[in-house]
Design a protein around this motif. Structure first.
Motif, PDB file in Angstrom:
ATOM      1  N   ARG A 279       0.951  -1.204   0.046  1.00  0.00           N
ATOM      2  CA  ARG A 279       0.055  -0.199   0.059  1.00  0.00           C
ATOM      3  C   ARG A 279       1.015   1.189   0.015  1.00  0.00           C
ATOM      4  O   ARG A 279       0.457   2.188  -0.639  1.00  0.00           O
ATOM      5  N   VAL A 280       2.041   1.336   0.878  1.00  0.00           N
ATOM      6  CA  VAL A 280       2.616   2.444   0.882  1.00  0.00           C
ATOM      7  C   VAL A 280       4.162   2.172   1.028  1.00  0.00           C
ATOM      8  O   VAL A 280       4.487   1.118   1.624  1.00  0.00           O
ATOM      9  N   LEU A 281       5.009   2.859   0.399  1.00  0.00           N
ATOM     10  CA  LEU A 281       6.643   2.923   0.527  1.00  0.00           C
ATOM     11  C   LEU A 281       7.060   4.196   1.105  1.00  0.00           C
ATOM     12  O   LEU A 281       6.701   5.226   0.843  1.00  0.00           O
ATOM     13  N   TRP A 282       7.828   4.060   2.290  1.00  0.00           N
ATOM     14  CA  TRP A 282       8.239   5.210   2.946  1.00  0.00           C
ATOM     15  C   TRP A 282       9.783   4.970   2.815  1.00  0.00           C
ATOM     16  O   TRP A 282      10.506   4.264   2.676  1.00  0.00           O
ATOM     17  N   ASP A 283      10.306   6.316   2.176  1.00  0.00           N
ATOM     18  CA  ASP A 283      11.997   6.550   2.196  1.00  0.00           C
ATOM     19  C   ASP A 283      12.231   6.530   3.789  1.00  0.00           C
ATOM     20  O   ASP A 283      11.704   7.035   4.578  1.00  0.00           O
ATOM     21  N   TYR A 284      13.602   6.285   3.922  1.00  0.00           N
ATOM     22  CA  TYR A 284      14.200   6.304   5.213  1.00  0.00           C
ATOM     23  C   TYR A 284      13.940   7.586   5.917  1.00  0.00           C
ATOM     24  O   TYR A 284      13.821   7.865   6.940  1.00  0.00           O
ATOM     25  N   THR A 285      14.206   8.694   4.973  1.00  0.00           N
ATOM     26  CA  THR A 285      14.410   9.868   5.554  1.00  0.00           C
ATOM     27  C   THR A 285      12.941  10.300   6.184  1.00  0.00           C
ATOM     28  O   THR A 285      12.668  11.274   7.059  1.00  0.00           O
ATOM     29  N   GLN A 286      11.613   9.518   5.770  1.00  0.00           N
ATOM     30  CA  GLN A 286      10.419  10.102   6.226  1.00  0.00           C
ATOM     31  C   GLN A 286      10.120   9.429   7.632  1.00  0.00           C
ATOM     32  O   GLN A 286       9.120   9.882   8.287  1.00  0.00           O
ATOM     33  N   LEU A 287      10.726   8.423   8.017  1.00  0.00           N
ATOM     34  CA  LEU A 287      10.361   7.797   9.404  1.00  0.00           C
ATOM     35  C   LEU A 287      10.539   8.181  10.613  1.00  0.00           C
ATOM     36  O   LEU A 287       9.693   8.294  11.392  1.00  0.00           O
ATOM     37  N   PRO A 288      11.346   9.454  10.788  1.00  0.00           N
ATOM     38  CA  PRO A 288      11.373  10.163  11.949  1.00  0.00           C
ATOM     39  C   PRO A 288      10.041  10.777  12.231  1.00  0.00           C
ATOM     40  O   PRO A 288       9.701  11.236  13.182  1.00  0.00           O
ATOM     41  N   GLN A 289       9.468  11.127  10.890  1.00  0.00           N
ATOM     42  CA  GLN A 289       7.835  11.766  11.103  1.00  0.00           C
ATOM     43  C   GLN A 289       7.029  10.775  11.647  1.00  0.00           C
ATOM     44  O   GLN A 289       6.050  10.516  10.871  1.00  0.00           O
ATOM     45  N   VAL A 290       6.913  10.473  12.835  1.00  0.00           N
ATOM     46  CA  VAL A 290       6.228   9.386  13.311  1.00  0.00           C
ATOM     47  C   VAL A 290       4.897   9.399  13.227  1.00  0.00           C
ATOM     48  O   VAL A 290       4.091   8.345  13.040  1.00  0.00           O
ATOM     49  N   ASP A 291       4.631  10.438  13.562  1.00  0.00           N
ATOM     50  CA  ASP A 291       2.918  10.920  13.732  1.00  0.00           C
ATOM     51  C   ASP A 291       2.366  10.643  12.346  1.00  0.00           C
ATOM     52  O   ASP A 291       1.269  10.200  11.919  1.00  0.00           O
ATOM     53  N   ARG A 292       3.119  11.204  11.102  1.00  0.00           N
ATOM     54  CA  ARG A 292       2.671  11.113   9.895  1.00  0.00           C
ATOM     55  C   ARG A 292       2.542   9.717   9.229  1.00  0.00           C
ATOM     56  O   ARG A 292       1.679   9.139   8.655  1.00  0.00           O
ATOM     57  N   VAL A 293       3.710   8.876   9.666  1.00  0.00           N
ATOM     58  CA  VAL A 293       3.909   7.578   9.261  1.00  0.00           C
ATOM     59  C   VAL A 293       2.643   6.734  10.072  1.00  0.00           C
ATOM     60  O   VAL A 293       1.938   5.621   9.289  1.00  0.00           O
TER      61      VAL A 293
END
Length: 198
Positions: free
Chosen positions: A171-185
């Motif tokens: 359903r979704v792919l996150w780049d590593y740099t996005q993971l720190p934004q825990v609330d949005r993930v």
């Protein structure tokens, strides 16, 4: 009139995009919702493990290794924070999983120590050559680097994390740099948990 026509065209494109993906994912959405590749290996408790949809568990999957100096432990840490941020009822059906790209060194005992440090993560050893096929199916690349001896080396690898719904759809792919934004993930996770693909 020309400006109005351009505005109408852009509005139509925006509307079409929103109809295809009405939820504004933080990560990159898989529009086609392809089936996630299943695989088998050995988990951190030295038990046979098979990854396949079970109709209830949503999975955040990434490929890493226990000797990784930074990206892998941080990915596990952030995804664990995502899991901890979920309401208890949802947390029970959300799994964080790492597939090792270093099956030669990542024994079950080593994976157990690593996974336990991050709470309830699942860590899986898939032997070669099966690992190469699984990685290829997910678009993951990996190779040995800085080889000093058969047991002293690093592994360069891609760093994306994949969100797979309970019906086994990517359903979704996150780049590593996005993971720190825990609330949005976590918001992506909660939406997918509530809206699995048919």
């Amino acid at each position: 009139m020309a400006a109005g026509a351009v505005a109408l065209l852009l509005g139509g494109v925006w509307g079409y995009t929103r109809l295809k993906n009405p939820y504004p994912f933080f990560g990159t959405a898989y529009d086609a919702r392809p089936a996630a590749t299943t695989f088998a290996g050995t988990d951190q408790d030295d038990r046979a493990f098979a990854f396949a949809p079970d109709g209830k568990t949503t999975t955040a999957l990434f490929f890493g290794f226990t000797h990784c100096p930074n990206i892998c432990p941080l990915s596990l840490s952030y995804l664990t924070k995502v899991r901890q941020s979920l309401p208890e009822a949802e947390r029970a059906n959300f799994r964080v999983m790492m597939v090792s790209v270093d099956p030669a060194r990542d024994t079950p005992a080593r994976l157990r120590e690593y996974a336990n440090f991050f709470g309830k993560a699942t860590a899986v050893n898939v032997p070669e050559p099966q690992l190469a096929g699984v990685a290829r199916a997910y678009g993951v690349g990996y190779e040995k680097a800085d080889v000093k001896s058969p047991s002293d080396y690093q592994i360069n690898h891609t760093t994306a994390s994949y969100l797979i719904d309970r019906n086994g759809r990517l359903r979704v792919l996150w780049d590593y740099t996005q993971l720190p934004q825990v609330d949005r993930v976590a918001a992506d996770v909660r939406y997918v948990m509530a809206n699995p693909a048919p």
